[in-house]
Write a protein that holds these residues in place. Structure first.
Motif, mmCIF file in Angstrom:
data_model
loop_
_atom_site.group_PDB
_atom_site.id
_atom_site.type_symbol
_atom_site.label_atom_id
_atom_site.label_comp_id
_atom_site.label_asym_id
_atom_site.label_seq_id
_atom_site.Cartn_x
_atom_site.Cartn_y
_atom_site.Cartn_z
ATOM 1 N N GLY A 63 0.841 -1.192 0.000
ATOM 2 C CA GLY A 63 0.000 0.000 0.000
ATOM 3 C C GLY A 63 0.874 1.239 0.000
ATOM 4 N N ASN A 64 0.604 2.168 0.912
ATOM 5 C CA ASN A 64 1.409 3.392 1.024
ATOM 6 C C ASN A 64 2.540 3.257 2.033
ATOM 7 O OD1 ASN A 64 -0.154 4.777 -0.853
ATOM 8 N ND2 ASN A 64 -1.618 5.418 0.705
ATOM 9 N N GLY A 65 2.692 2.113 2.658
ATOM 10 C CA GLY A 65 3.710 1.936 3.685
ATOM 11 C C GLY A 65 4.923 1.168 3.205
ATOM 12 N N GLN A 66 6.011 1.354 3.937
ATOM 13 C CA GLN A 66 7.217 0.590 3.648
ATOM 14 C C GLN A 66 7.995 0.365 4.933
ATOM 15 O OE1 GLN A 66 9.825 2.487 0.849
ATOM 16 N NE2 GLN A 66 10.773 3.775 2.350
ATOM 17 N N SER A 67 8.794 -0.680 4.929
ATOM 18 C CA SER A 67 9.639 -1.028 6.050
ATOM 19 C C SER A 67 10.982 -1.473 5.494
ATOM 20 C CB SER A 67 8.982 -2.159 6.845
ATOM 21 O OG SER A 67 9.711 -2.454 7.998
ATOM 22 N N LYS A 68 12.056 -1.046 6.133
ATOM 23 C CA LYS A 68 13.398 -1.416 5.680
ATOM 24 C C LYS A 68 14.100 -2.213 6.763
ATOM 25 C CE LYS A 68 14.090 2.514 2.644
ATOM 26 N NZ LYS A 68 15.011 3.554 2.208
ATOM 27 N N GLY A 69 14.921 -3.145 6.326
ATOM 28 C CA GLY A 69 15.713 -3.927 7.252
ATOM 29 C C GLY A 69 17.085 -4.200 6.676
ATOM 30 N N SER A 70 18.085 -4.262 7.541
ATOM 31 C CA SER A 70 19.421 -4.653 7.103
ATOM 32 C C SER A 70 20.161 -5.267 8.277
ATOM 33 C CB SER A 70 20.202 -3.464 6.542
ATOM 34 O OG SER A 70 20.453 -2.508 7.557
ATOM 35 N N ALA A 71 21.010 -6.217 7.958
ATOM 36 C CA ALA A 71 21.820 -6.883 8.971
ATOM 37 C C ALA A 71 23.134 -7.297 8.353
ATOM 38 C CB ALA A 71 21.084 -8.104 9.524
ATOM 39 N N SER A 72 24.159 -7.328 9.167
ATOM 40 C CA SER A 72 25.446 -7.830 8.695
ATOM 41 C C SER A 72 26.133 -8.553 9.835
ATOM 42 C CB SER A 72 26.322 -6.692 8.154
ATOM 43 O OG SER A 72 26.586 -5.749 9.169
ATOM 44 N N GLY A 73 26.812 -9.621 9.478
ATOM 45 C CA GLY A 73 27.521 -10.431 10.439
ATOM 46 C C GLY A 73 27.013 -11.865 10.406
ATOM 47 N N PRO A 74 27.843 -12.807 10.829
ATOM 48 C CA PRO A 74 27.442 -14.212 10.835
ATOM 49 C C PRO A 74 26.234 -14.441 11.740
ATOM 50 C CG PRO A 74 29.795 -13.974 11.249
ATOM 51 C CD PRO A 74 29.199 -12.604 11.297
ATOM 52 N N GLY A 75 25.260 -15.200 11.251
ATOM 53 C CA GLY A 75 24.091 -15.544 12.047
ATOM 54 C C GLY A 75 23.112 -14.411 12.279
ATOM 55 N N GLN A 76 23.251 -13.317 11.526
ATOM 56 C CA GLN A 76 22.381 -12.162 11.708
ATOM 57 C C GLN A 76 21.234 -12.191 10.715
ATOM 58 O OE1 GLN A 76 23.175 -9.786 14.300
ATOM 59 N NE2 GLN A 76 24.429 -11.584 14.708
ATOM 60 N N GLY A 77 20.219 -11.411 10.982
ATOM 61 C CA GLY A 77 19.093 -11.315 10.075
ATOM 62 C C GLY A 77 18.051 -10.363 10.601
ATOM 63 N N CYS A 78 16.942 -10.296 9.905
ATOM 64 C CA CYS A 78 15.833 -9.427 10.286
ATOM 65 C C CYS A 78 14.527 -10.178 10.160
ATOM 66 C CB CYS A 78 15.759 -8.202 9.368
ATOM 67 S SG CYS A 78 17.171 -7.099 9.470
ATOM 68 N N ILE A 79 13.568 -9.768 10.983
ATOM 69 C CA ILE A 79 12.206 -10.254 10.870
ATOM 70 C C ILE A 79 11.313 -9.037 10.723
ATOM 71 C CG2 ILE A 79 10.302 -11.397 12.044
ATOM 72 C CD1 ILE A 79 12.330 -13.264 13.295
#
Length: 177
Positions: A113-129
């Motif tokens: 829709g009109n919304g957005q969400s950003k995610g970023s991760a760096s490093g071993p075993g990292q991530g985003c939900i």
């Protein structure tokens, strides 16, 4: 974790106690318009956007690299370069755009829709939900450990993006449909 992220998580009703505890020690992307910062990808490695086949991912996923498997909001794919993934969100069409993938690095934007969400991760075993709901979204980035597949949430699509050491990330989209 910032107060904004904590409010976003509370407003979605989604509790990730173990992930939140590890977030303080990890790189975390937010909802800002700033581009995600991560280590540059080697220039000689082509991105998936450069060719229909793209480079072969170094990690396996249930649906391989088939982005069409995500159309219903349920899939597990491996990506090794920038890619756009259309899927059915809680408010209709949505898009997950992976903007950067590298060794132990992932950055993405989710638009609905009109919304957005950003995610970023760096490093071993990292991530985003990211939890995408009809009334908004919430992000949490940090150590994923042995998190496994995220659980479906009512009227939501849960997106988990995990870094990989060889320049491949695994994306999991889970919905209650």
């Amino acid at each position: 974790m910032t107060a904004t992220q904590a409010r976003g998580l509370r407003s979605t009703g989604f509790v990730l106690a173990a992930l939140i505890a590890l977030t303080a020690a990890a790189a975390c992307g937010g909802d800002s318009d700033e581009p995600a910062k991560a280590s540059p990808r080697p220039s000689e490695r082509p991105s998936e956007a450069d060719s229909p086949e793209g480079p072969k991912p170094s990690m396996s996923a249930a649906d391989g690299r088939d982005i069409t498997a995500c159309a219903d909001g349920n899939c597990e794919i491996a990506v090794s370069g920038p890619v756009k993934i259309p899927f059915k969100g809680p408010r209709g069409p949505a898009t997950l755009t992976v903007t950067e993938v590298g060794p132990d690095t992932i950055a993405y934007t989710v638009k609905s829709g009109n919304g957005q969400s950003k995610g970023s991760a760096s490093g071993p075993g990292q991530g985003c939900i990211t939890v995408l709901r009809s009334n908004g979204s919430g992000n949490s980035c940090g150590g994923l450990g042995a998190a496994g597949r995220p659980s479906p949430q009512p009227d939501a699509v849960v997106i988990q993006a995990a870094t990989g050491e060889n320049g491949t990330a695994v994306l999991q989209l889970v919905s209650d449909r």
